[in-house]
Design a protein around this motif. Structure first.
Motif, mmCIF file in Angstrom:
data_model
loop_
_atom_site.group_PDB
_atom_site.id
_atom_site.type_symbol
_atom_site.label_atom_id
_atom_site.label_comp_id
_atom_site.label_asym_id
_atom_site.label_seq_id
_atom_site.Cartn_x
_atom_site.Cartn_y
_atom_site.Cartn_z
ATOM 1 N N THR A 258 0.823 -1.213 0.000
ATOM 2 C CA THR A 258 0.000 0.000 0.000
ATOM 3 C C THR A 258 0.855 1.261 0.000
ATOM 4 O OG1 THR A 258 -1.793 -1.137 1.163
ATOM 5 C CG2 THR A 258 -1.797 1.268 1.228
ATOM 6 N N SER B 173 2.072 8.575 -6.686
ATOM 7 C CA SER B 173 2.047 10.029 -6.473
ATOM 8 C C SER B 173 3.160 10.708 -7.263
ATOM 9 C CB SER B 173 2.176 10.349 -4.983
ATOM 10 O OG SER B 173 3.473 10.043 -4.497
ATOM 11 N N ARG C 99 1.406 3.825 -3.175
ATOM 12 C CA ARG C 99 0.970 5.215 -3.004
ATOM 13 C C ARG C 99 2.096 6.184 -3.368
ATOM 14 N NH1 ARG C 99 -0.095 5.140 2.148
ATOM 15 N NH2 ARG C 99 -2.292 4.576 1.934
#
Length: 426
Positions: free
Chosen positions: A239, A247, A243
């Motif tokens: 996770t 990003s 992320r």
């Protein structure tokens, strides 16, 4: 009966542990707290607060109640909370120059400042500063001097870098700029000396997230993340790794689109290559990752070229194909960007087109009251511009009611004044 009594004893003991697992603040005057500190041979920890101060409330609710914080502070300090606006504390506020809230002070029994902290802090930062006061760890400045002397000690450099954001956050003006430059240079040398392929661990991943927040055209850090993806997943967790990579990549694509650089198309080919291991597992409804991100990128590229017909066409294709997987931010983000680009005055034919996006956003049950208030205001603005003053008024009134739940009272008042101003124009 015996078992009931035993259960009650266990329950009562559990309640006692819960109560004690937080900072116990001394109830009395500052002078009494100093006397207690002298008697117990402890330092003082002072929390200057105000009843209206939201960060003060958050510290009291979320930080001072943590077991690890309570245990350490109760053991080493006499802790005292002082209302900065109370008349009896006026002299102390002036003496210690309490200009921001909360102000957290560590004092010796002579009342001399050992360390001062302005503003709310996370538990790790607060505990670290307390340990500096107790002499259990080096201050940031002393650790920096040690790093300069032990130039080959990568572990020491890593420790300093991990502490840097919290320390820099306490600095202002020239000092802040000075430390930003120093730490930026230190991070670059750390990466060069350690080499990227040896940074596949939780601590170094944290450093990358802290200090490498934008992807460049030829970015060795980003490429190393992708190259060592499986290793990072095993060490850090899928996770957090996903992320961070997403990003960086999305931010880079958007920056290319915003600056009118059509090379974003070439960059997107990576979605069918080395980035497929990341994006390929993300659900986009009926769309593939490549299709979804291309619709978004094409939409934003044309938004910033002010080709709004193409912008709306691509965004609607994205919304239609990925609808089952979207969140409220997927709908509100493009609207905010559109209004921002046109400084709040978008072309007349655009108002009707964004109304369905805002209505879809409001259909999500989980949304912060601040965002819901903002979306209702935007929808009211759009309805007003299309001539539907009745529905616009309903939206503004609903926004006013929702905004009353905002915890930050100052923000709530500002927003409600803005809403009342809009209502007065109908």
């Amino acid at each position: 009966m015996k078992y009931i009594k035993l259960w009650l004893v266990i329950l009562f003991m559990g309640l006692l542990e819960t109560v004690s697992a937080q900072i116990t603040f001394f109830e009395g005057t500052f002078e009494d707290a100093v006397a207690k500190a002298k008697k117990e041979k402890k330092y003082l920890f002072i929390d200057f607060y105000a009843d209206w101060c939201e960060p003060c409330k958050q510290m009291a609710k979320k930080i001072f109640t943590l077991p690890e914080v309570g245990e350490y502070f109760n053991k080493n300090f006499v802790c005292c909370q002082l209302n900065a606006e109370a008349p009896e504390n006026k002299t102390l506020v002036q003496k210690y120059k309490v200009n921001a809230l909360p102000t957290l002070l560590f004092l010796n029994v002579k009342g001399e400042i050992l360390l001062s902290i302005n503003g709310a802090k996370e538990s790790a930062t607060l505990l670290h500063e307390a340990k500096v006061v107790m002499g259990e760890v080096l201050s940031f400045e002393k650790l920096y001097e040690k790093v300069k002397k032990e130039k080959k000690n990568l572990d020491l450099r890593q420790e300093l870098l991990l502490q840097a954001p919290a320390f820099i956050g306490t600095q202002e003006g020239y000092n802040r700029e000075k430390w930003v430059i120093r730490i930026g240079s230190l991070f670059d040398s750390y990466v060069a000396d350690k080499t990227l392929d040896k940074m596949v661990n939780p601590e170094d991943f944290a450093l990358l997230v802290m200090f490498h927040q934008q992807k460049d055209k030829n970015d060795p850090i980003f490429d190393a993340l992708v190259r060592n993806y499986q290793g990072y997943v095993e060490q850090v967790g899928k996770t957090d790794v996903n992320r961070y990579i997403i990003s960086l990549y999305n931010g880079y694509i958007i920056s290319l689109c915003r600056n009118g650089k059509a090379e974003y198309k070439q960059e997107l080919e990576r979605l069918n290559g080395d980035l497929n291991q990341i994006y390929g597992a993300i659900p986009f409804g009926e769309l593939t990752a490549f299709e979804a991100v291309n619709f978004l990128a094409d939409g934003y590229y044309n938004l910033y070229r002010k080709n709004l017909d193409v912008f709306f066409e691509n965004m609607n294709k994205y919304f239609q194909g990925a609808s089952a997987t979207l969140t409220v931010n997927n709908y509100t983000g493009p609207v905010e960007d559109l209004f921002s680009l046109y400084q709040g005055n978008i072309p007349e034919n655009a108002y009707l087109k964004v109304i369905p996006w805002l209505e879809k956003a409001l259909s999500f049950p989980r949304m912060s009251v601040q965002l819901r208030s903002r979306v209702l205001c935007l929808l009211g603005d759009c309805l007003k511009q299309t001539g539907d003053s009745v529905k616009a008024k309903q939206c503004y009134n609903q926004a006013f009611i929702v905004s009353a739940e905002i915890e930050d009272k100052q923000l709530m008042v500002q927003l409600q004044k803005m809403i009342q101003s809009r209502l007065s124009t109908l």
